[in-house]
Design an enzyme around this catalytic site. Structure first.
Site, PDB file in Angstrom:
ATOM      1  N   SER A 115      45.939  55.397  19.867  1.00 15.20           N
ATOM      2  CA  SER A 115      44.216  55.298  18.999  1.00 15.20           C
ATOM      3  C   SER A 115      45.738  56.568  17.473  1.00 15.20           C
ATOM      4  O   SER A 115      45.874  55.798  17.122  1.00 15.20           O
ATOM      5  CB  SER A 115      43.539  57.144  19.647  1.00 15.20           C
ATOM      6  OG  SER A 115      42.349  56.960  18.678  1.00 15.20           O
ATOM      7  N   GLU A 126      36.152  48.584  23.446  1.00 11.38           N
ATOM      8  CA  GLU A 126      36.745  50.291  22.917  1.00 11.38           C
ATOM      9  C   GLU A 126      35.944  51.189  22.916  1.00 11.38           C
ATOM     10  O   GLU A 126      36.253  52.286  23.596  1.00 11.38           O
ATOM     11  CB  GLU A 126      37.676  50.032  21.944  1.00 11.38           C
ATOM     12  CG  GLU A 126      39.513  49.265  21.800  1.00 11.38           C
ATOM     13  CD  GLU A 126      40.175  50.152  22.146  1.00 11.38           C
ATOM     14  OE1 GLU A 126      39.637  51.355  22.332  1.00 11.38           O
ATOM     15  OE2 GLU A 126      41.536  49.840  22.609  1.00 11.38           O
ATOM     16  N   HIS A 161      37.445  53.305  24.546  1.00 12.70           N
ATOM     17  CA  HIS A 161      38.986  53.858  24.466  1.00 12.70           C
ATOM     18  C   HIS A 161      39.667  54.502  25.161  1.00 12.70           C
ATOM     19  O   HIS A 161      39.022  55.857  25.574  1.00 12.70           O
ATOM     20  CB  HIS A 161      38.507  54.358  23.388  1.00 12.70           C
ATOM     21  CG  HIS A 161      39.808  54.791  22.451  1.00 12.70           C
ATOM     22  ND1 HIS A 161      40.124  53.616  21.540  1.00 12.70           N
ATOM     23  CD2 HIS A 161      39.350  56.231  21.804  1.00 12.70           C
ATOM     24  CE1 HIS A 161      41.243  54.625  20.489  1.00 12.70           C
ATOM     25  NE2 HIS A 161      40.890  56.208  20.963  1.00 12.70           N
TER      26      HIS A 161
END
Length: 509
Positions: free
Chosen positions: A202, A321, A426
């Site tokens: 990320s 995600e 995610h």
């Protein structure tokens, strides 16, 4: 510090290399002083090690300075505090502090062989998080590598680009200081300073993109791992300065002639609100600023123009995600329904919202607005950006691509209450690499996948390749990507079609 010297044959050089094995494996010498960590049967752990001076007082919004040396044996058995951050939605509860520039080192038991090194940059939108939540015992033990996790300045304290202060990349400069610390000290921990891989997920993955093109990062690593990183979402200097001037005014420091003094005099609790330079769907970011001395070029441009460091790269995403962020918004009470779908898409895609709405109609996603919205943002913000970066990097270096696709990946309890599946959302691959907790344990198939991923990542850190059977991207490889799945990993050529990357390429030009 007393050591036992082992003479090992220097591989392929016909000489001898002296590798020092500590008499007391809990004690390590750094260039600032000695440390005492903890020792277990399968690993050693040294925590809370300062890699730069505390950025407080006149050092607030200054580049990181060297660590003052200390006398005696410093305790390195507990991590340092998290950097100052917005804790309004915090479930962590541990203290925060401006004096937070510390790192943690996980090592296998000492041996006569220097180990490859993984430096992990945590995620959190450049607004929250810390390095110590990533327990690297499994990576260290199974992979026989040294793992370094670290804190860096976040939010306004890390990235405020006020003209009276500087270019706003203090958090990125902190990471560079940590990499220099690794270069200068990791051999004392049994690590090989010539075999350092930077990795992050990320925001941490976005920072890896930045280091690939940042002049001050050149030569500090030999390979890179980019996980779920929307590296396009970074502000240029003029827009960042405008946002920073507004921020300063909001905290009572509007006068540009006294702003620097005023801002440095504020207590840190008045600086926990992030600056918010950019947006990923419903989520906001405060991060590195491009067009600056620290980061002259935005990473996507640098990658496309061939200005990225020529090192092996492992890059990938998760299959779903944005499901995690959509679930998070649901938990926070935001309506994700047909009436609000245009608003959500406009927030994420601006003038392209109508085209995205037509392409990602809920009727194609089980009549589910959350799934349609999540798919659009997954594809447009994560999947196809990663695909474009991988293609730009391939050709003059080794590039390997993966998609983590466990549809039943364990998710934290609040998110499992969402009325749609989080899937391979995610960050959910992280518990397959680190012992991060906060979710149900892996089942037998997932545990096997975890072991495979640990082996892949460790092999990449050691050699620059994740290992046998994993295709290297090239112009004639038919777009082969590795899919990581509990029922068996497989190589596919349909990734771009599945995520509609041609549509996104045409949309963004």
């Amino acid at each position: 510090m007393a050591v036992v010297a082992l003479l090992l044959s220097a591989c392929g050089q016909g000489g001898s290399a002296v590798i020092e094995v500590p008499a007391d494996p809990a004690v390590v010498q750094t260039d600032a002083g000695d440390l005492r960590g903890t020792v277990s049967d399968d690993h050693r752990y040294f925590a809370g090690i300062p890699y730069a001076a505390a950025p407080v007082g006149p050092l607030r919004w200054q580049p990181p300075r060297p660590v003052p040396s200390w006398e005696g044996l410093r305790d390195a058995t507990r991590p340092g505090p998290r950097c100052v951050q917005d804790v309004s939605n915090d479930v962590d509860g541990r203290p925060t502090s401006e004096d937070c520039l510390t790192l943690n080192v996980w090592t296998p038991p000492p041996s006569g062989e220097p180990r490859p090194v993984l430096v992990w940059l945590h995620g959190g939108g450049f607004t929250n998080g810390s390095g110590d939540i990533y327990n690297a015992r499994s990576l260290t033990g199974r992979g026989e590598i040294v793992v370094v996790t670290l804190n860096y300045r976040l939010g306004a304290l890390g990235f405020l680009a006020h003209p009276a202060l500087g270019d706003g990349n203090y958090g990125l400069a902190d990471q560079q200081a940590a990499l220099r610390w690794v270069r200068n000290n990791i051999a004392e921990f049994g690590g090989d300073p010539e075999k350092v891989t930077i990795a992050g997920e990320s925001a941490g993955g976005m920072a890896v993109c930045d280091h690939l093109v940042a002049p001050g990062s050149a030569g500090l690593f030999r390979a890179a791992i980019i996980q779920s990183a929307p590296c396009q979402a970074q502000y240029g200097l003029p827009a960042a300065q405008e946002a920073s001037l507004r921020y300063a005014a909001d905290v009572g420091c509007a006068d540009p002639t006294t702003a620097a003094q005023c801002l440095r005099a504020l207590p840190p609790e008045q600086l926990t609100r992030p600056v918010f330079y950019d947006r990923i769907g419903t989520e906001q970011l405060s991060g590195p600023v491009t067009g600056t001395a620290t980061l002259p070029v935005d990473p996507l441009t640098g990658l496309a123009d061939g200005r990225a460091a020529r090192v092996p790269v492992l890059i990938g995403t998760t299959a779903d995600e944005f499901n995690l962020f959509t679930a998070l918004q649901h938990v926070r009470g935001r309506p994700i329904d047909a009436a609000h779908y245009p608003e959500l898409l406009a927030e994420a895609f601006g003038p392209d919202a109508a085209a995205v709405a037509q392409r990602y109609s809920p009727e194609h996603f089980e009549n589910s607005v959350p799934l349609a919205y999540s798919a659009a943002t997954t594809d447009g913000v994560f999947a196809c950006v990663a695909d474009r970066m991988a293609d730009a990097l391939a050709g003059d270096r080794e590039v390997y691509f993966y998609e983590f696709d466990d549809p039943n990946a364990p998710a934290p309890e609040p998110l499992r209450a969402a009325p749609f599946p989080v899937g391979a959302g995610h960050s959910l691959e992280l518990r397959y690499l680190f012992d991060v907790g906060g979710a149900p344990p892996l089942n037998a198939k997932q545990q096997r996948l975890s072991e495979q991923m640990l082996d892949y990542w460790s092999e990449f850190v050691a050699t620059g390749s994740p290992g046998e059977g994993w295709p290297q991207l090239s112009d004639d490889a038919a777009g082969e990507r590795m899919v990581l799945h509990p029922d068996g990993n497989r190589v596919v050529t349909t990734y771009e079609q599945q995520h509609q990357c041609r549509f996104w390429a045409d949309l963004t030009g």
